[in-house]
Motif scaffolding. Sequence first.
Motif, PDB file in Angstrom:
ATOM      1  N   ASP A  40      -4.287   3.492  -8.024  1.00 34.56           N
ATOM      2  CA  ASP A  40      -4.790   3.667  -7.312  1.00 34.56           C
ATOM      3  C   ASP A  40      -4.720   4.004  -5.680  1.00 34.56           C
ATOM      4  O   ASP A  40      -5.561   4.851  -5.057  1.00 34.56           O
ATOM      5  CB  ASP A  40      -5.272   2.138  -6.698  1.00 34.56           C
ATOM      6  N   GLU A  41      -3.300   3.619  -5.021  1.00 39.32           N
ATOM      7  CA  GLU A  41      -3.015   4.826  -3.739  1.00 39.32           C
ATOM      8  C   GLU A  41      -3.094   6.214  -3.440  1.00 39.32           C
ATOM      9  O   GLU A  41      -3.797   6.441  -3.140  1.00 39.32           O
ATOM     10  CB  GLU A  41      -2.006   3.247  -3.136  1.00 39.32           C
TER      11      GLU A  41
ATOM     12  N   ALA B 298      -7.675  12.079  -3.075  1.00 42.70           N
ATOM     13  CA  ALA B 298      -8.910  12.337  -2.507  1.00 42.70           C
ATOM     14  C   ALA B 298      -9.472  12.120  -0.870  1.00 42.70           C
ATOM     15  O   ALA B 298     -10.608  13.100  -0.753  1.00 42.70           O
ATOM     16  CB  ALA B 298     -10.074  10.739  -2.962  1.00 42.70           C
ATOM     17  N   CYS B 299      -7.997  11.362   0.210  1.00 47.79           N
ATOM     18  CA  CYS B 299      -8.931  12.169   1.269  1.00 47.79           C
ATOM     19  C   CYS B 299      -8.162  13.586   1.864  1.00 47.79           C
ATOM     20  O   CYS B 299      -7.877  14.072   3.079  1.00 47.79           O
ATOM     21  CB  CYS B 299      -7.289  11.015   2.093  1.00 47.79           C
TER      22      CYS B 299
ATOM     23  N   GLN C 214       0.931  -1.137   0.553  1.00 46.71           N
ATOM     24  CA  GLN C 214       0.173   0.410  -0.026  1.00 46.71           C
ATOM     25  C   GLN C 214       1.082   0.970   0.026  1.00 46.71           C
ATOM     26  O   GLN C 214       1.423   1.374   0.960  1.00 46.71           O
ATOM     27  CB  GLN C 214      -0.658  -0.326   1.839  1.00 46.71           C
TER      28      GLN C 214
ATOM     29  N   GLU D 201      -4.634   7.663  -5.696  1.00 48.20           N
ATOM     30  CA  GLU D 201      -5.182   8.661  -6.275  1.00 48.20           C
ATOM     31  C   GLU D 201      -6.444   8.495  -4.463  1.00 48.20           C
ATOM     32  O   GLU D 201      -7.592   9.421  -3.896  1.00 48.20           O
ATOM     33  CB  GLU D 201      -6.063   8.017  -7.233  1.00 48.20           C
ATOM     34  N   ARG D 202      -6.406   7.564  -4.194  1.00 37.90           N
ATOM     35  CA  ARG D 202      -7.343   7.437  -2.462  1.00 37.90           C
ATOM     36  C   ARG D 202      -6.425   9.236  -2.258  1.00 37.90           C
ATOM     37  O   ARG D 202      -7.219   8.864  -1.562  1.00 37.90           O
ATOM     38  CB  ARG D 202      -7.252   6.169  -2.313  1.00 37.90           C
ATOM     39  N   CYS D 203      -4.649   8.602  -1.708  1.00 35.57           N
ATOM     40  CA  CYS D 203      -4.271   9.423  -0.478  1.00 35.57           C
ATOM     41  C   CYS D 203      -4.582  10.915  -0.868  1.00 35.57           C
ATOM     42  O   CYS D 203      -5.092  12.190  -0.226  1.00 35.57           O
ATOM     43  CB  CYS D 203      -2.565   8.970  -1.059  1.00 35.57           C
TER      44      CYS D 203
END
Length: 188
Positions: free
Chosen positions: A180-181, A187-188, A174, A183-185
Amino acid sequence: PPLSEKEISDRIEAGKGTWNVPSANYKMEYGFQSQRGYYPEALDKNNQDSFLVKTEVAGNKNIGYFGVYDGHGSTGDKCSNFVRDKIIGLLKSTIGSTATDSAEFDEAYERAYLMCNQLLHRAPFDDRTSGTTAVSAWIDGRTVKIANIGDSRAVVAVQQPNGKLVASPLSNDQTPYRKDERERCKAC
């Protein structure tokens, strides 16, 4: 100056063992090794990595837990040791007698790590710029469940028909190097 062979070997913590799993009729061999980093400005810096091997969890000979924690930051050693010391008790309290093949088990496994993270934030040391990765395998007979936070990886050696052992990853890192990670970061 570079380290001598003795200084290098003094920085290594390693071991191995076996675990007999009666319900599945197999013997598992495991090993671990950690080497304290080399920091010329802090030659006595603590090893920030820790690990936990617990066979016969809660007295059950068929359940084992294997965890690795890679600390980082100024109190990374305290963070990794904290998780190592707390997680098994949290797992026992959240999982109880839940079957490992159920969604309820997966939720309890995750909840134990979330609880551990909350406790870490209340620990008697500053973890604002420090932390730890965590990767673990909960093995119940022939069922293996992996929990992974960060860039530590669970790997199993698979014996090929020709007898050769081949490493096979059980988890994905991770890390923000993964799209993908990243983009997740964001978004947070």
